[in-house]
Design a protein around this motif. Structure first.
Motif, short mmCIF file in Angstrom:
data_model
loop_
_atom_site.label_atom_id
_atom_site.label_comp_id
_atom_site.label_asym_id
_atom_site.label_seq_id
_atom_site.Cartn_x
_atom_site.Cartn_y
_atom_site.Cartn_z
N LYS A 1 -14.42 -1.99 -48.43
CA LYS A 1 -14.94 -3.35 -48.61
C LYS A 1 -16.39 -3.43 -48.17
CE LYS A 1 -14.06 -8.19 -47.39
NZ LYS A 1 -13.13 -9.15 -46.72
N THR B 1 -18.56 -1.76 -50.82
CA THR B 1 -18.61 -2.60 -52.03
C THR B 1 -19.54 -3.78 -51.80
OG1 THR B 1 -16.34 -1.97 -52.59
CG2 THR B 1 -17.23 -3.96 -53.64
N THR C 1 -23.01 -4.52 -53.89
CA THR C 1 -23.03 -5.58 -54.91
C THR C 1 -23.63 -6.90 -54.45
OG1 THR C 1 -20.79 -6.28 -54.27
CG2 THR C 1 -20.97 -4.62 -56.02
N ALA D 1 -22.95 2.97 -53.42
CA ALA D 1 -21.63 3.53 -53.76
C ALA D 1 -21.77 4.80 -54.58
CB ALA D 1 -20.79 2.50 -54.50
#
Length: 323
Positions: free
Chosen positions: A190, A193, A197, A206
């Motif tokens: 998490k 990510t 993003t 990533a």
């Protein structure tokens, strides 16, 4: 005259019977089975070794007896019974024959490599019998494969050589991010990510973790829970994006650094700054790593040498903080 003829005939008959008996004896001798020469193949060594009973069962289930009895030559890094237990493999019924075949062939190299001929490395890449790669090192401390030390080298076999190791080698199941997902490191996934993003994040993060050759000290879910508590936050998304990026980058080291490559002292992190390694001050005398911003509070390295397609992962129980 008649008596002499009879005597002569009896003498001839006796000679004939004696000749027949000798020929028969020779025939019996010639037709006796030729003893099969004893072999000492890798399969034979495994079967004969009392400390290899789990490995023997694995070889049988994977149907590799004939393969490891073949002409070779082979080098097998052979985990003993204690190695299976230490690696958490206590019931072979939990693995399919195909999975065991892949694991065992990952321990096998299609050439004879004695300890004296193991590349110095560090971490020289060698192709295994399942088409994967292992990384071997020979130094003053011994011979290592994927960071695991050889405990008994150069066990001779007719078709190669065996090196005994104290852990089972597990083939990589994916890249570093995929391995984190498969390992249940939900909080780390998490965090990566979000850092990739979110507005102001690093959209390459990533992909870098998935493709570059790296070592990652991966915090467990409990480690992130502790971090959020220390920051008086309730969710990873509440961590300022610049702080989150700095923290994640501080867990990465360039290239593969197996446990055998770690030494007491400072360790340069990829994004800059150093952490501190101590090989014996952790729980039960295990290794630790301490971030420069952790106020001297060390993180236990709880699992080592998790091989990924693009590097290696070590699990830690506290998030590292940069200065």
């Amino acid at each position: 005259m008649k008596n002499q003829s009879i005597k002569l005939s009896l003498k001839v008959l006796s000679l004939f019977l004696l000749s027949f008996a000798i020929v028969s004896c020779n025939k019996d001798t010639d037709s006796s089975p030729v003893p099969t020469p004893e072999t000492n193949t890798i399969t034979d060594v495994v079967v004969a070794g009392s400390s290899f009973s789990t490995l023997e069962s694995a070889v049988i289930k994977a149907d590799l007896q004939e393969t490891l009895s073949g002409t070779g030559p082979f080098t097998v890094f052979a985990p003993d019974n204690a190695a299976f237990t230490a690696s958490g493999i206590t019931n072979l019924d939990n693995l399919t024959a195909a999975q065991l075949e892949n694991i065992l062939l990952y321990h096998t190299i299609g050439a004879k490599i004695e300890a004296a001929n193991v590349p110095a490395g560090p971490n020289a890449k060698v192709i295994t019998a399942n088409g994967d790669s292992v990384f071997v090192t020979s130094n003053a401390n011994g011979v290592f494969i994927n960071g695991i030390q050889v405990t008994n080298a150069d066990v001779a076999a007719d078709n190669g050589v065996i090196h005994v190791i104290n852990r089972v080698l597990l083939p990589p199941s994916g890249n570093t991010v995929e391995t984190a997902v498969a390992s249940g490191l939900d909080s780390l996934v998490k965090a990566v990510t979000t850092a990739t993003t979110a507005m102001g994040g690093d959209p390459t993060l990533a992909n870098t973790l998935s493709t570059a050759e790296l070592t990652v000290f991966a915090p467990t879910n409990a480690a992130f829970t502790q971090l959020l508590s220390d920051l008086s936050l309730s969710d990873i998304n509440d961590i300022p994006i610049n702080t989150l990026l700095a923290v994640l980058r501080y867990h990465v080291v360039a290239n593969r650094a197996f446990s055998s490559d770690l030494a007491n002292g400072t360790l340069a992190m990829l994004a800059g700054g150093n952490s501190t390694i101590n090989l014996s001050n952790g729980t039960n005398g295990g290794p630790t790593i301490t971030g420069s911003g952790n106020s001297g509070t060390s993180s236990n390295i709880t699992a080592t040498n998790i091989v990924t397609r693009n590097g290696v992962v070590h699990l830690i129980d506290r998030v590292l903080l940069p200065q």
